[in-house]
Structures are given as structure tokens and as C-alpha cells.
Write a protein that holds these residues in place. Structure first.
Motif, PDB file in Angstrom:
ATOM      1  N   UNK A  50       0.822  -1.199  -0.023  1.00 52.16           N
ATOM      2  CA  UNK A  50       0.142   0.035  -0.008  1.00 52.16           C
ATOM      3  C   UNK A  50       0.825   1.068  -0.001  1.00 52.16           C
ATOM      4  N   UNK A  51       0.493   2.211  -0.854  1.00 54.86           N
ATOM      5  CA  UNK A  51       1.243   3.443  -1.002  1.00 54.86           C
ATOM      6  C   UNK A  51       1.441   4.029   0.475  1.00 54.86           C
ATOM      7  N   UNK A  52       2.545   4.431   0.758  1.00 59.58           N
ATOM      8  CA  UNK A  52       2.961   4.836   2.365  1.00 59.58           C
ATOM      9  C   UNK A  52       2.231   6.252   2.430  1.00 59.58           C
ATOM     10  N   UNK A  53       1.699   6.426   3.700  1.00 57.45           N
ATOM     11  CA  UNK A  53       0.870   7.839   3.951  1.00 57.45           C
ATOM     12  C   UNK A  53       2.020   8.977   4.039  1.00 57.45           C
ATOM     13  N   UNK A  54       2.907   8.499   4.710  1.00 56.77           N
ATOM     14  CA  UNK A  54       4.003   9.733   4.589  1.00 56.77           C
ATOM     15  C   UNK A  54       4.663  10.132   3.354  1.00 56.77           C
ATOM     16  N   UNK A  55       4.419   9.431   2.375  1.00 55.68           N
ATOM     17  CA  UNK A  55       4.834   9.802   0.881  1.00 55.68           C
ATOM     18  C   UNK A  55       3.838  10.646   0.020  1.00 55.68           C
ATOM     19  N   UNK A  56       2.824  10.858   0.587  1.00 56.17           N
ATOM     20  CA  UNK A  56       1.859  11.449   0.083  1.00 56.17           C
ATOM     21  C   UNK A  56       2.063  12.956  -0.250  1.00 56.17           C
ATOM     22  N   UNK A  57       2.210  13.782  -1.136  1.00 55.63           N
ATOM     23  CA  UNK A  57       2.522  15.228  -1.244  1.00 55.63           C
ATOM     24  C   UNK A  57       1.437  15.982  -1.385  1.00 55.63           C
ATOM     25  N   UNK A  58       1.239  16.944  -0.708  1.00 57.24           N
ATOM     26  CA  UNK A  58       0.054  17.998  -0.571  1.00 57.24           C
ATOM     27  C   UNK A  58      -1.071  17.410   0.051  1.00 57.24           C
ATOM     28  N   UNK A  59      -2.171  18.011  -0.302  1.00 54.58           N
ATOM     29  CA  UNK A  59      -3.402  17.689   0.215  1.00 54.58           C
ATOM     30  C   UNK A  59      -3.456  17.745   1.743  1.00 54.58           C
ATOM     31  N   UNK A  60      -2.762  18.673   2.469  1.00 54.18           N
ATOM     32  CA  UNK A  60      -2.604  18.628   3.899  1.00 54.18           C
ATOM     33  C   UNK A  60      -3.868  18.885   4.556  1.00 54.18           C
ATOM     34  N   UNK A  61      -4.898  19.218   3.904  1.00 53.98           N
ATOM     35  CA  UNK A  61      -6.184  19.416   4.924  1.00 53.98           C
ATOM     36  C   UNK A  61      -6.876  18.275   5.009  1.00 53.98           C
ATOM     37  N   UNK A  62      -6.719  17.491   3.914  1.00 56.75           N
ATOM     38  CA  UNK A  62      -7.701  15.979   3.969  1.00 56.75           C
ATOM     39  C   UNK A  62      -6.703  15.273   4.984  1.00 56.75           C
ATOM     40  N   UNK A  63      -5.450  15.295   4.866  1.00 54.29           N
ATOM     41  CA  UNK A  63      -4.492  14.320   5.856  1.00 54.29           C
ATOM     42  C   UNK A  63      -4.778  14.877   7.184  1.00 54.29           C
ATOM     43  N   UNK A  64      -5.021  16.150   7.501  1.00 51.50           N
ATOM     44  CA  UNK A  64      -5.024  16.368   8.795  1.00 51.50           C
ATOM     45  C   UNK A  64      -6.364  15.949   9.394  1.00 51.50           C
ATOM     46  N   UNK A  65      -7.542  16.224   8.777  1.00 54.04           N
ATOM     47  CA  UNK A  65      -8.923  15.786   9.165  1.00 54.04           C
ATOM     48  C   UNK A  65      -8.800  14.044   9.325  1.00 54.04           C
ATOM     49  N   UNK A  66      -8.193  13.447   8.482  1.00 55.85           N
ATOM     50  CA  UNK A  66      -8.187  11.933   8.707  1.00 55.85           C
ATOM     51  C   UNK A  66      -7.441  11.515   9.945  1.00 55.85           C
ATOM     52  N   UNK A  67      -6.326  12.156  10.140  1.00 63.10           N
ATOM     53  CA  UNK A  67      -5.648  11.815  11.389  1.00 63.10           C
ATOM     54  C   UNK A  67      -6.215  12.440  12.584  1.00 63.10           C
ATOM     55  N   UNK A  68      -6.890  13.254  12.569  1.00 53.51           N
ATOM     56  CA  UNK A  68      -7.608  13.988  13.855  1.00 53.51           C
ATOM     57  C   UNK A  68      -8.909  13.056  14.117  1.00 53.51           C
ATOM     58  N   UNK A  69      -9.263  12.168  12.833  1.00 47.88           N
ATOM     59  CA  UNK A  69     -10.541  11.304  13.388  1.00 47.88           C
ATOM     60  C   UNK A  69     -10.098  10.153  13.738  1.00 47.88           C
ATOM     61  N   UNK A  70      -8.698   9.560  13.121  1.00 44.30           N
ATOM     62  CA  UNK A  70      -8.263   8.423  13.990  1.00 44.30           C
ATOM     63  C   UNK A  70      -7.964   8.601  15.487  1.00 44.30           C
ATOM     64  N   UNK A  71      -7.390   9.759  15.623  1.00 43.89           N
ATOM     65  CA  UNK A  71      -6.939  10.088  17.113  1.00 43.89           C
ATOM     66  C   UNK A  71      -8.256  10.391  18.096  1.00 43.89           C
ATOM     67  N   UNK A  72      -9.393  10.748  17.565  1.00 44.03           N
ATOM     68  CA  UNK A  72     -10.588  10.711  18.196  1.00 44.03           C
ATOM     69  C   UNK A  72     -11.699  10.552  17.290  1.00 44.03           C
ATOM     70  N   UNK A  73     -12.042   9.156  16.943  1.00 44.31           N
ATOM     71  CA  UNK A  73     -13.000   8.946  16.122  1.00 44.31           C
ATOM     72  C   UNK A  73     -14.689   9.532  16.463  1.00 44.31           C
ATOM     73  N   UNK A  74     -14.695  10.044  17.817  1.00 44.56           N
ATOM     74  CA  UNK A  74     -15.975  10.488  18.006  1.00 44.56           C
ATOM     75  C   UNK A  74     -16.350  12.087  17.511  1.00 44.56           C
ATOM     76  N   UNK A  75     -15.127  12.257  16.884  1.00 46.30           N
ATOM     77  CA  UNK A  75     -15.130  13.709  16.046  1.00 46.30           C
ATOM     78  C   UNK A  75     -16.513  13.632  14.937  1.00 46.30           C
TER      79      UNK A  75
END
Length: 385
Positions: free
Chosen positions: A41-66
Motif C-alpha cells: 500500500x502506498x505509504x501515507x508519509x509519501x503523499x504530497x500535498x492535500x494537507x487539509x485532507x490528511x489532517x482531517x483523517x488523522x484527527x478522526x483516527x485520534x478521536x473517532x468521536x469527531x
């Protein structure tokens, strides 16, 4: 001997450091390592740009109740690739080995009624480790395929609750991804959102009722050109990320080269990002553990609600999600006190899709949120492009 369990709880994705269920001096360890033949699977840390999408996904993983993420943007911008990369990045979770719902062996909120009854009866429970599931929900899926079905004939003839689990059961404690969610039947969207909010899926037929845990991060994506979700459904997504095609030629070349390199030599490419992947995974786990100790000052909470009020946001979901997202961001960055900047960075993600749309207004919703935020918090915001 009483079962002994040592657990490290990291939010709804329970990553236990040890879950040894000891009985009669013997330890049951059903942990299985991931197969080496698993598809790269393509590594998450290699994805270029799209910082808004990556941040939203990471925050939901940290707290799924979002409450999940709605990702709207152009075709071919890496939405599916990023979500699969996130699921692959997450640490393994401990599950009951013979349970179809990936029940947690130690967290009552994340286990089925059957597993809870077995534990109460002091039954020996086999434990296994499993990668976090990412479940794709196809547009043509029926309600039975999503929720599961009850075999009425077997139930009546044999007197047992014969249940065939659906996609919600498979997605428990994982990620449920719906591409082109704006084209999905509204009734199915309602079912998904209800399960995501309650954490349970209930199937009833002919007087027989079965329920199972269905706690997952709901991620929807779509192209705004193909239509919008109804406002009452859109409002129930915790965050809304907008992504656009990368315009910078240098970045476009970098993305193409990375994809080519990954397709030709996937294992070599993964090895190159192994350390970064491990560091980010550890950071997520630490953030999940730190989340409970994060504080947000009362004055900041008042100003968050003031922003929502001045934007005329219906209901209180906006207030709740901003508070949760700001705390998750603070935990992710290794702190325990929420700052104004933390709130600023998540405000647009949490509110842009909750604003009432005026057909005569051309101002982008993101700019409108930033403008009101700056006025309430007394800080300067960047001018709209």
C-alpha cells in the motif's frame, strides 16, 4: 486463576500491549503477525500535498468521536489512495479471534453481546492481532449487504439467531469508506450515519432483533460537480475537507515520479519510508493516549460557541466537533493545553459545511468562517484569494 489483562487503551482503536487471558496457568495468545505476502500500500508519509485532507483523517483516527470526514474535490486527486494509506499506517488491534465483529477482548464498548456474556461466564477467550480494516462500500450495495441479514427459516426451525454479518460488522473498529457518497441513496446514508453516531447496528426482522458493535471512522468522498448531499446529512459529518488538483508543475512531476517508483519497486519504495511511517504511527498512538489529559480553557470554549452563533450554525454539532478536533490536534502535537491557533486550524474543517447557503452569495464558506473567527478572537486573517 482470574484472567489478568494489561492494556494500553488508545481511544476506539484499542491497541493493547498485552492481552493475556490466563486460565489454569496457561496463556492464550492467538496473536498473528501480518502476512508478508500482503499487497503493498502506498505509504501515507509519501503523499504530497492535500494537507487539509490528511489532517482531517488523522484527527478522526485520534478521536473517532469527531464524527468522520467528508472529502469533496476533483477526480484523480488521491482520495482513495490516502485513505487506504491511513488504514495501512494504523497499528494492529487486538480482537477476539473467533468473533465476526472484531470485538475487543477487554473494552466492553467495543465487544458484542455474545463476547460479553462469555467473559461474564469466565470462558477462555482466544485473542488475535489484526490490521485495522478499511471497508469499501459500493454504490450499488443493498441495505441487507450493509447491515446484515437474519436467516428467519433457521431461526424458526432451529431456534437460533442465525445472523449473516454485513459491511458494518466488518468495519467495526476500522474505517468505512464510501466513494461518491453524494450519489448514494439517502436512506443508506442515514443508516451509516446512525451507526457511526451510536456505535451499534441493529437488525430487526419478523420479531427477531440482533445488534452488534459498529464503531468506525466514516469517510465519504465525492465530486461537487455530481451533486451535493442534503444539508441535514452533510451536517452529520464531523469534518469537511476540500481538495483541489495540484497546479504547481514541480509538485505534479514529484507525484508522478513517486507513483512510478512505487509501481515498479513497491518494496524498495516502502523501505525508504519505513522510518517515517513508524514515527507517525507512534505519534498517533501517543496522541490517542494523551487525548484524555488535554484541556481547553473555558474562555476559548465560549469563543468557539460565539463563532458558531455569529455564523448562524444550526444545532450544537459545530461547537462539539471544534472542541474535539482542537483537543485531538493538541494531543497530536504533543501538548496538553489547547491554543487559539489549534482552534483556528480546525475551525474551517468543522464549520464550512454547516453554513446556510445563500444562492446570491459568492464568498467561499472557508473565507467566511476565517473572517468571523478573526473578529471573535481578535486576530488578523489572510485575505481571500
Amino acid at each position: 486463576m482470574k484472567n489478568a489483562v494489561k492494556v494500553r487503551n488508545v481511544g476506539n482503536f484499542v491497541t493493547s500491549t498485552a492481552s493475556a487471558l490466563v486460565q489454569n496457568a496457561s496463556t492464550v495468545t492467538g496473536a498473528a503477525s501480518a502476512p508478508k505476502t500482503r499487497r503493498a500500500v502506498f505509504p501515507f508519509t509519501a503523499i504530497v500535498g492535500q494537507e487539509e485532507m490528511k489532517l482531517a483523517l488523522l484527527l478522526n483516527v485520534i478521536d473517532p468521536k469527531i464524527g468522520g470526514v467528508m472529502i469533496m474535490g476533483d477526480r484523480g486527486t488521491g482520495k482513495s489512495t490516502t485513505i487506504r494509506a491511513l488504514a495501512d499506517l494504523l497499528p494492529e488491534i487486538e480482537v477476539v479471534a473467533d468473533d465476526p465483529f472484531s470485538s475487543s477482548p477487554i473494552d466492553a464498548e467495543l465487544m458484542s453481546d455474545e463476547i460479553r456474556q462469555r467473559l461474564e461466564a469466565d470462558e477462555q477467550i482466544p485473542v488475535a492481532k489484526r490490521k485495522v480494516q478499511m471497508v469499501d462500500l459500493p454504490l450499488g450495495a443493498t441495505e441487507d449487504r450493509v447491515c446484515g441479514t437474519i436467516d428467519i427459516e433457521k431461526a424458526l426451525s432451529e431456534g437460533v439467531k442465525a445472523f449473516e454479518p454485513g459491511l458494518l460488522a466488518k468495519a467495526n473498529r476500522g474505517i468505512l469508506y464510501v466513494d461518491e457518497v453524494n450519489l448514494l441513496d439517502d436512506h443508506l446514508v442515514d443508516v451509516l450515519l446512525d451507526s457511526a453516531a451510536s456505535g451499534w447496528n441493529t437488525v430487526e426482522r419478523e420479531g427477531i432483533s440482533i445488534r452488534h458493535p459498529a464503531r468506525f471512522v466514516l469517510v465519504g468522498s465525492g465530486n461537487p460537480e455530481e451533486g451535493e448531499l442534503r444539508p441535514q446529512l452533510l451536517d452529520r459529518f464531523g469534518m469537511h475537507a476540500e481538495i483541489r488538483t495540484v497546479k504547481t508543475p514541480e509538485l505534479r512531476v514529484q507525484i508522478v515520479e513517486q507513483r512510478t517508483e512505487f509501481d515498479q519497486e513497491p518494496q524498495d519504495f516502502l523501505t525508504k519510508y519505513q522510518d517515517q511511517q513508524g514515527a507517525l504511527q507512534e505519534k498517533i498512538v501517543e496522541a490517542q493516549e494523551r487525548l484524555k489529559s488535554v484541556n481547553i480553557d473555558h474562555d476559548l470554549r465560549v469563543k468557539i460557541s460565539q463563532v458558531c452563533a455569529e455564523l448562524d450554525v444550526d444545532g450544537l454539532r459545530g461547537d462539539i466537533v471544534i472542541n474535539r478536533a482542537a483537543r485531538a490536534l493538541t494531543a497530536f502535537e504533543g501538548r496538553t493545553e489547547v491554543t487559539v491557533d489549534d482552534i483556528r486550524r480546525v475551525a474551517v474543517l468543522c464549520l464550512r459545511h454547516r453554513l446556510r447557503k445563500d444562492p446570491l452569495e459568492s464568498i467561499d464558506s472557508g473565507y467566511k468562517v476565517e473572517k468571523v473567527f478573526g473578529e471573535v478572537f481578535g486576530i488578523a486573517t489572510e485575505d481571500a484569494a
